[in-house]
Write an enzyme that holds these catalytic residues in place. Structure first.
Site, PDB file in Angstrom:
ATOM      1  N   THR A  87     111.282 -68.604 -76.340  1.00 45.64           N
ATOM      2  CA  THR A  87     111.180 -68.215 -77.747  1.00 45.64           C
ATOM      3  C   THR A  87     110.285 -69.205 -78.474  1.00 45.64           C
ATOM      4  O   THR A  87     110.441 -70.414 -78.331  1.00 45.64           O
ATOM      5  CB  THR A  87     112.584 -68.163 -78.378  1.00 45.64           C
ATOM      6  OG1 THR A  87     113.355 -67.217 -77.651  1.00 45.64           O
ATOM      7  CG2 THR A  87     112.511 -67.744 -79.841  1.00 45.64           C
TER       8      THR A  87
ATOM      9  N   ASN B 229      91.800 -91.502 -74.832  1.00 39.98           N
ATOM     10  CA  ASN B 229      92.734 -91.862 -75.892  1.00 39.98           C
ATOM     11  C   ASN B 229      92.817 -93.362 -76.138  1.00 39.98           C
ATOM     12  O   ASN B 229      93.204 -93.789 -77.208  1.00 39.98           O
ATOM     13  CB  ASN B 229      94.131 -91.313 -75.578  1.00 39.98           C
ATOM     14  CG  ASN B 229      94.538 -91.524 -74.136  1.00 39.98           C
ATOM     15  OD1 ASN B 229      93.831 -91.108 -73.205  1.00 39.98           O
ATOM     16  ND2 ASN B 229      95.645 -92.181 -73.925  1.00 39.98           N
TER      17      ASN B 229
ATOM     18  N   HIS C 228     100.093 -82.613 -82.901  1.00 40.15           N
ATOM     19  CA  HIS C 228     100.466 -83.856 -83.610  1.00 40.15           C
ATOM     20  C   HIS C 228      99.364 -84.911 -83.595  1.00 40.15           C
ATOM     21  O   HIS C 228      99.511 -85.971 -84.207  1.00 40.15           O
ATOM     22  CB  HIS C 228     101.785 -84.427 -83.074  1.00 40.15           C
ATOM     23  CG  HIS C 228     101.707 -85.152 -81.772  1.00 40.15           C
ATOM     24  ND1 HIS C 228     101.634 -86.515 -81.693  1.00 40.15           N
ATOM     25  CD2 HIS C 228     101.697 -84.709 -80.497  1.00 40.15           C
ATOM     26  CE1 HIS C 228     101.609 -86.879 -80.417  1.00 40.15           C
ATOM     27  NE2 HIS C 228     101.639 -85.792 -79.669  1.00 40.15           N
TER      28      HIS C 228
ATOM     29  N   SER D  28     100.855 -82.493 -73.135  1.00 42.54           N
ATOM     30  CA  SER D  28     101.283 -82.775 -71.760  1.00 42.54           C
ATOM     31  C   SER D  28     101.574 -81.483 -71.005  1.00 42.54           C
ATOM     32  O   SER D  28     101.195 -81.332 -69.839  1.00 42.54           O
ATOM     33  CB  SER D  28     102.540 -83.653 -71.758  1.00 42.54           C
ATOM     34  OG  SER D  28     102.279 -84.881 -72.395  1.00 42.54           O
TER      35      SER D  28
ATOM     36  N   SER E 266      96.675 -80.565 -78.773  1.00 48.52           N
ATOM     37  CA  SER E 266      98.024 -80.881 -79.239  1.00 48.52           C
ATOM     38  C   SER E 266      98.035 -81.026 -80.757  1.00 48.52           C
ATOM     39  O   SER E 266      97.159 -81.670 -81.335  1.00 48.52           O
ATOM     40  CB  SER E 266      98.485 -82.193 -78.588  1.00 48.52           C
ATOM     41  OG  SER E 266      99.744 -82.562 -79.103  1.00 48.52           O
TER      42      SER E 266
ATOM     43  N   CYS F 111     103.708-104.562 -72.007  1.00 50.17           N
ATOM     44  CA  CYS F 111     104.967-104.105 -72.588  1.00 50.17           C
ATOM     45  C   CYS F 111     104.833-102.803 -73.365  1.00 50.17           C
ATOM     46  O   CYS F 111     105.704-101.950 -73.318  1.00 50.17           O
ATOM     47  CB  CYS F 111     105.543-105.166 -73.518  1.00 50.17           C
ATOM     48  SG  CYS F 111     105.982-106.637 -72.613  1.00 50.17           S
TER      49      CYS F 111
HETATM   50  C1  LIG Z   1      98.577 -87.510 -76.736  1.00 51.76           C
HETATM   51  C2  LIG Z   1      97.772 -87.058 -75.556  1.00 51.76           C
HETATM   52  C3  LIG Z   1      98.301 -86.145 -74.616  1.00 51.76           C
HETATM   53  C4  LIG Z   1      99.719 -85.655 -74.666  1.00 51.76           C
HETATM   54  O1  LIG Z   1      99.956 -84.797 -75.735  1.00 51.76           O
HETATM   55  P1  LIG Z   1     101.468 -84.572 -76.227  1.00 51.76           P
HETATM   56  O2  LIG Z   1     101.359 -83.464 -77.212  1.00 51.76           O
HETATM   57  O3  LIG Z   1     101.919 -85.847 -76.822  1.00 51.76           O
HETATM   58  O4  LIG Z   1     102.248 -84.171 -75.012  1.00 51.76           O
HETATM   59  C5  LIG Z   1      97.489 -85.746 -73.585  1.00 51.76           C
HETATM   60  N1  LIG Z   1      96.230 -86.188 -73.468  1.00 51.76           N
HETATM   61  C6  LIG Z   1      95.683 -87.060 -74.348  1.00 51.76           C
HETATM   62  C7  LIG Z   1      94.284 -87.492 -74.172  1.00 51.76           C
HETATM   63  C8  LIG Z   1      96.448 -87.513 -75.414  1.00 51.76           C
HETATM   64  O5  LIG Z   1      95.917 -88.394 -76.266  1.00 51.76           O
END
Ligand SMILES: *Cc1c(COP(=O)(O)O)cnc(C)c1O
Length: 391
Positions: free
Chosen positions: A236, A150, A200, A71, A198, A324
């Site tokens: 940092t 996504n 994760h 994000s 990202s 929801c």
């Molecule tokens: C998960 C996702 C994000 C956001 O990433 P975060 O590390 O959770 O902030 C942005 N764009 C797409 C397409 C995502 O799947």
């Protein structure tokens, strides 16, 4: 049995990634900006991670900037370029189906006097390259179009989009958060200026991301403060997170072929069986131009939430584009952009696969899902009409 099928929401940290991170949470606590050895060691660890990620993009390490996640990378790319180029133009092109990190950043800029064109998508979730060409203006400063969606997994024609941006000398940003780790992105081949990723989403830790920034791209800072990340992103560093991200990225691209084969097989099996076994079911997103781990289907006559709850009761974790789950009353903006009715958007189910999934787990899902769908449909008055031939 417990089956996690929500890898597009987030992934578990791989054991090797955790092992790489732990020393930086425990023994190596120095501030990378410090001149003493405690700091220098950690500076080195960050540089290693930067090298690892640069390699996956065939890029230079100095083109990788660590952030606090996907994000932040999206916000920085969009707001940073808008600020840097606002005297040259105030028009931005994006799509209707971006992640909210892109959409809401664009909406914020509209309030600040920028104009944004939101390209529509067809029923498979693809933009039209002709539409893109036609929407370019003299004052267009940025094109931001996601690599892979996504929710529905659709892959945009990124090569063509990048070529059009380059031809028109417009900066091109892509949110590749979902594509990264599944698809090889070569910045020597693809004329893209900025890429958001990202950790994760590819078996790394949460709260760390990066922006690939092609050398020479004009951008203002989003986070002001200290001189970290070569004065482009203050604060940092999240050293353990960055180290984990580097390791996760390296591992993803070391085993890419195997990973692609494994997931494509499982995805196709799951998808084909669902469509085959359960009537009144529709695939969302493009059948071929699709992320290797994404299955998204809509079931007529039922609500996504009730499906999620029933699946959860038998140990299956999934997600839905219905109201929801997204925290708002409207169903997913992505599904509505495909032209789905509210009912079909509400009846959507997203199953996203990961490296840890097995054929046995998919078989378990295929055993559990059809009776759940049937039971929920049996409670639906609309389905009652169908059975009686009213429709
Ligand atoms: C998960 C996702 C994000 C956001 O990433 P975060 O590390 O959770 O902030 C942005 N764009 C797409 C397409 C995502 O799947």
């Amino acid at each position: 049995m417990k089956v996690y099928l929500d890898y597009s929401a987030t992934t578990p940290v791989k054991p090797e990634v955790l092992d790489a991170m732990l020393p930086y949470l425990k023994d190596y606590y120095g501030n990378p900006s410090s001149l003493h050895s405690f700091g220098r060691e950690n500076k080195k660890a960050i540089d290693t991670a930067r090298d690892q990620i640069a390699k996956t993009f065939n890029a230079k390490p100095e083109e990788i900037f660590f952030t606090g996640g996907g994000s932040e990378s999206d916000n920085w790319a969009i707001k940073g370029v808008a600020a840097a180029l606002k005297t040259r133009g105030r028009h931005i092109i994006t799509t209707n189906i971006e992640h909210h990190a892109v959409l809401h950043a664009c909406q914020y800029l509209e309030k600040e006097g920028f104009e944004v064109t939101y390209l529509p998508v067809d029923e498979d979730g693809l933009i039209s390259v002709e539409d893109l060409k036609n929407s370019i203006r003299k004052d267009t400063i940025l094109i931001t179009i996601m690599y892979a969606n996504n929710e529905i997994g659709t892959l945009q024609p990124i090569e063509e989009i990048a070529a059009i941006a380059k031809e028109n000398k417009i900066i091109f940003h892509t949110d590749a958060v979902q594509a990264y780790g599944h698809i090889k992105i070569d910045t020597q081949q693809l004329p893209v200026d900025m890429i958001s990723i990202s950790a994760h989403k590819l078996y790394g830790p949460k709260g760390v991301g990066a922006l690939y920034l092609r050398k020479g791209t004009k951008i203002h800072n989003l986070i002001h403060g200290g001189a970290q990340e070569r004065k482009k992103r203050a604060g940092t560093e999240n050293i353990a997170g960055i180290v984990g991200f580097g390791k996760a990225a390296e591992m993803a691209y070391e085993n890419l072929e195997e990973h692609v084969q494994h997931l494509t097989e499982l995805r196709d099996y799951l998808l084909d069986e669902i469509l085959d076994k359960i009537p009144y079911t529709k695939l969302n997103g493009h059948r071929e131009k699709r992320l290797i781990n994404n299955v998204n289907v809509s079931f007529e006559f039922i609500e996504g939430e009730s499906m999620l709850l029933s699946l959860d009761m038998v140990g299956i974790a999934a997600s839905s584009g219905s109201a929801c789950t997204s925290g708002s009353l409207d169903p997913s903006h992505v599904l509505l952009s495909l032209g789905l009715s509210h009912e079909m958007a509400h009846g959507s189910l997203r199953l996203t696969l990961g490296d840890q999934n097995t054929k046995e787990e998919i078989d378990y899902v295929l055993e559990q899902l059809p009776p759940i769908v049937q039971r929920l449909r049996d409670m639906s008055p609309l389905y009652e009409n169908i059975k009686e031939g009213v429709r």
